[in-house]
Write an enzyme that holds these catalytic residues in place. Structure first.
Site, PDB file in Angstrom:
ATOM      1  N   GLY A  27       1.041  -1.062   0.284  1.00  0.00           N
ATOM      2  CA  GLY A  27       0.271   0.212  -0.148  1.00  0.00           C
ATOM      3  C   GLY A  27       0.663   1.594  -0.180  1.00  0.00           C
ATOM      4  O   GLY A  27       1.935   1.564  -0.483  1.00  0.00           O
ATOM      5  N   SER A  28       0.266   2.429   0.670  1.00  0.00           N
ATOM      6  CA  SER A  28       1.176   4.003   0.694  1.00  0.00           C
ATOM      7  C   SER A  28       2.509   3.744   1.547  1.00  0.00           C
ATOM      8  O   SER A  28       3.371   4.438   1.064  1.00  0.00           O
ATOM      9  CB  SER A  28       0.534   4.603   0.861  1.00  0.00           C
ATOM     10  OG  SER A  28      -1.323   4.721   0.356  1.00  0.00           O
ATOM     11  N   THR A  29       3.108   3.049   1.721  1.00  0.00           N
ATOM     12  CA  THR A  29       4.690   2.531   2.626  1.00  0.00           C
ATOM     13  C   THR A  29       5.196   2.550   1.630  1.00  0.00           C
ATOM     14  O   THR A  29       6.043   3.444   1.523  1.00  0.00           O
ATOM     15  CB  THR A  29       4.576   1.695   3.461  1.00  0.00           C
ATOM     16  OG1 THR A  29       4.261   0.136   2.601  1.00  0.00           O
ATOM     17  CG2 THR A  29       3.505   1.749   4.368  1.00  0.00           C
TER      18      THR A  29
END
Length: 485
Positions: free
Chosen positions: A213-215
């Protein structure tokens, strides 16, 4: 001697020679294979004829050996706080092949490693006293992660950015390795563990890659700064909101529709986790440049040994532009382990240099003499420039101070991080994965730590699943334990 007797004698001699050749072949060429055969009872009898060496955590053995009763296997393995350390130790079983550190250092722990032998052992061909494995695991950080994950399904890793020492490797739900050590009871325990739908034997910290995801936006931001697409995390980007995926009519939405994501700077885009910014950025860079940066951090490395072989974290190839856009937000076919995302934060925290992560400090003989020192052997490589690392550190601090990662704030420490909520299932039909990766630096002692946490499943309602809500508190607990004076 008549002809018949002579022929019979020659034939008998040939049979004897054939037997001698076969015996020599078996002894010198097939002997090791036979010794290693899982069905060779003599191997197990020899392995468990005496106590095994131990795995050490924080100066204390977390393994042991106990005598058995009524068995030709005189000893069996025991574990202290087995569930807490299962993702580190693995198990040594009388019935099944050893795993994790128990498997990698099996020869050292059972005394057959040639480095353990004295001159007298070599002359007499006696088994040496077993050696020990000294880990880098910090028991306080390990316990903090295990307790914070609790009944959630997930994994967590903590690394010292300056040394590469792995301070914690936790996977939940866990299991007690002691249930598998005794041949008389291991079968029932094995059946129960392997049929458990929660899969407690899976090491989610090292061997369960999931969409990050956004990591993963940290990797894309690093690529953009290194490539010169943007000079600073405070330069405004060319990022329409909504952003239409190339070649499609699909608009990519942001979690917060009111966030200031139109043409946002990298700092603001990380603070609010703007999908439009990083999807567009990945397309602008192109998949090859994003992939190159991901691989510098460790993605696509199928030989990452810490020394347990970590499962490969993947950045894909041969994509359409719309798919490349989705990789910019850690979706499509991007996968990562907690170890991998901890490595990303560790490199950023360490001025752009990644020190080889390892969870064994030394191996020693029974007297404590060091046979190999892995701390001294840990190399490092530059992933990004120190300027890029400093800018990303600053932007990650903004995320924790006033963005989506406020639950990771640690009193007395400087913390930077990045949240992630990764889609799960077709059309995001299942509960998303909650991620958080971060670094922390003590304001007083100068201690440092890098952390990554994934919560695969919890009891939280779907609407409450977020990196800040579920994973950041776990990361906070780990950082507090690692940074305490």
């Amino acid at each position: 001697m008549n002809k018949t007797i002579r022929r019979a004698s020659v034939f008998a001699l040939l049979l004897v020679l054939a037997l001698l050749v076969r015996a020599t072949w078996v002894q010198f060429y097939e002997g090791q294979a036979l010794a290693d055969d899982k069905d060779n009872r003599r191997t197990a009898i020899a392995t468990y004829s005496a106590p095994l060496g131990n795995i050490i955590v924080g100066g204390r053995s977390v393994t042991g050996s106990a005598p058995t009763k009524g068995s030709d296997l005189k000893y069996k393995r025991t574990y202290t706080d087995g569930e807490l350390y299962a993702a580190v130790t693995g198990y040594a079983s009388q019935a099944y092949a050893p795993t994790q550190l128990e498997g990698i250092y099996a020869d050292l722990l059972n005394g057959t490693d040639n480095r353990l032998k004295s001159v007298m052992d070599t002359i007499t061909n006696q088994r040496a006293d077993p050696g020990n494995v000294v880990t880098t695991i910090d028991p306080d950080v390990q316990k903090a992660a295990y307790d914070a994950l609790g009944d959630k399904k997930g994994g967590a890793v903590a690394i010292d950015p300056k040394t590469g020492k792995i301070l914690a490797v936790v996977s939940t739900p866990s299991y007690d390795p002691s249930s598998l050590t005794d041949a008389n009871t291991a079968g029932a325990a094995w059946k129960k563990l392997t049929s458990d739908p929660e899969k407690p034997l899976v090491n989610r910290a090292l061997r369960q890659p999931l969409p990050p995801g956004s990591t993963f936006k940290l990797v894309v931001a690093a690529a953009a700064l290194e490539d010169g697409l943007y000079q600073s995390v405070d330069d405004r980007t060319d990022s329409p909101d909504p952003y239409t995926l190339p070649g499609t009519s699909r608009d990519l939405s942001n979690e917060n529709p009111n966030a200031p994501c139109t043409n946002a700077t990298i700092r603001t885009a990380l603070e609010y986790s703007c999908n439009n910014v990083f999807a567009k950025m990945a397309v602008q860079l192109g998949q090859d440049k994003v992939k190159a940066m991901a691989e510098k951090f460790g993605f696509n490395d199928d030989q990452l040994d810490v020394p347990v072989r970590a499962y490969t974290s993947v950045y894909p190839s041969d994509m359409y532009p719309s798919q490349t856009a989705l990789t910019g937000i850690g979706q499509f076919d991007v996968t990562a382990t907690p170890l991998q995302m901890a490595m990303v934060s560790a490199a950023i925290a360490n001025g752009g240099k990644l020190v080889s992560p390892h969870m064994v400090s030394q191996i020693t003989n029974s007297g404590g003499d060091v046979l190999q020192d892995y701390d001294d052997e840990a190399g490092s490589k530059e992933i990004v420039s120190s300027s890029t690392a400093e800018q990303l550190q600053s932007a990650m601090r903004t995320v924790v101070e006033k963005g989506t990662g406020t639950n990771a704030q640690v009193p007395g420490a400087t913390v930077g991080g990045k949240t992630g909520t990764a889609q799960h299932g077709e059309n995001n039909s299942q509960v998303p994965y909650a991620w958080f990766t971060s670094y922390g630096k003590s304001d007083s002692s100068g201690k440092e730590v890098a952390v990554a946490v994934v919560v695969e499943q919890s009891n939280a309602a779907r609407s409450e699943v977020s990196g800040n809500g579920l994973a950041a508190p776990v990361a906070k607990a780990m950082m507090e334990a690692a940074l305490k004076d």
